[in-house]
Design an enzyme around this catalytic site. Structure first.
Site, PDB file in Angstrom:
ATOM      1  N   SER A 148      45.503  51.482  -2.086  1.00  0.00           N
ATOM      2  CA  SER A 148      44.964  52.989  -0.774  1.00  0.00           C
ATOM      3  C   SER A 148      45.799  51.921   1.225  1.00  0.00           C
ATOM      4  O   SER A 148      46.037  52.493   1.499  1.00  0.00           O
ATOM      5  CB  SER A 148      43.371  52.213  -0.955  1.00  0.00           C
ATOM      6  OG  SER A 148      42.647  52.478  -1.737  1.00  0.00           O
ATOM      7  N   THR A 149      46.156  50.565   0.875  1.00  0.00           N
ATOM      8  CA  THR A 149      46.244  50.108   1.187  1.00  0.00           C
ATOM      9  C   THR A 149      47.478  48.994   1.539  1.00  0.00           C
ATOM     10  O   THR A 149      47.801  48.867   0.462  1.00  0.00           O
ATOM     11  CB  THR A 149      45.772  48.977   2.496  1.00  0.00           C
ATOM     12  OG1 THR A 149      45.087  47.860   1.836  1.00  0.00           O
ATOM     13  CG2 THR A 149      44.331  49.421   2.329  1.00  0.00           C
TER      14      THR A 149
END
Length: 201
Positions: free
Chosen positions: A11-12
Site C-alpha cells: 500500500s505504501t
C-alpha cells in the site's frame, strides 16, 4: 508446468521498503511449488487497495488470454479491500475459467468444491447486506418525509431571506428581461437566477 498468475501489492512506500511484497512472493511460491505451478508475478508498489484501478492488477486481468489456471495471492486484502470488488473480480475470473487461491485465508480456493461454495455464500451475504441497507434507507427517508423533511435541492432565497419564486423568474424572462435585470427586480444575486434559467428547458 501449469501457468499461474501471482498478484502482490504494497500500500505504501514504507511497506515496500520493509519487504512486504517479497514476503508475499515467498508465501505464494511455497503454495505454488507443490502444485506444480509456473508463476508469473504482477506487482503493484505503493498502491491503495481501495479500488481495482492499479496498473499491475489491471495488466493481470488483461493478460488472462494467456490462460493461467489460477490467480494466487498471499491474502485477500492484498487483492481487494471490499467484498463487492472481490466478488465482481472473482466472477470475471470464473467467466475466464480461472481459479483463485488466497494462501492465508483458509477455504478461499475456487479450484475446490468447498472453496466455490464459500464464495457463493459470501455472495449471498453481500446481496443480503445490500438489500438491508436499501430497505433501511427507504424506511428512513419515508419517516423523515412524514416529519416534514424535504429532500432534493434546497430552495433558493433572496438577500432578505425570502424564497425566490421560480415562476416569477420565468415570467420576467418571458418579458425579455436579462438575468441581471431579473435579479435586480427580485432583490437577489444573479447566481440563483442563472441557476433557475439553466435548469429550465
Amino acid at each position: 508446468m501449469t501457468l499461474a498468475f501471482a498478484y502482490v501489492r504494497a500500500s505504501t512506500q514504507e511497506e515496500v521498503r520493509q519487504g512486504s511484497n517479497e514476503r508475499q512472493k515467498e508465501v505464494i511460491r511455497q503454495c505454488a511449488e507443490p502444485r506444480g505451478y509456473e508463476l508469473e508475478f504482477f506487482e503493484d508498489k505503493a498502491k491503495s487497495g481501495k479500488n481495482t484501478q492499479r496498473p499491475e492488477f489491471e495488466r493481470m486481468l488483461k493478460s488472462l488470454d494467456l490462460r493461467p489456471k489460477v490467480v494466487i495471492v498471499s491474502k485477500i486484502d492484498r487483492f481487494a479491500r471490499s467484498l463487492s470488488d472481490l466478488l465482481r473480480t472473482l466472477e470475471y475470473l470464473d467467466q475466464k475459467g480461472v481459479g483463485f487461491v488466497s494462501v492465508n485465508d483458509p477455504g478461499i480456493d475456487t479450484t475446490t468444491p468447498n472453496g466455490r461454495l464459500l464464495l457463493q455464500i459470501l455472495g449471498a451475504f453481500a446481496e443480503f447486506e445490500r438489500n438491508i441497507i436499501n430497505s433501511r434507507t427507504k424506511a428512513g427517508r419515508e419517516q423523515a418525509m412524514n416529519k416534514g423533511v424535504k429532500f432534493g435541492r434546497p430552495a433558493l432565497k433572496t438577500r432578505n431571506g425570502n424564497f425566490i419564486d421560480r415562476r416569477k423568474v420565468l415570467e420576467l424572462k418571458g418579458k425579455g428581461l436579462s438575468a441581471r435585470a431579473i435579479a435586480k427586480s427580485m432583490e437577489c444575486s444573479v447566481t440563483p437566477i442563472l441557476s433557475i434559467l439553466k435548469e429550465t428547458p
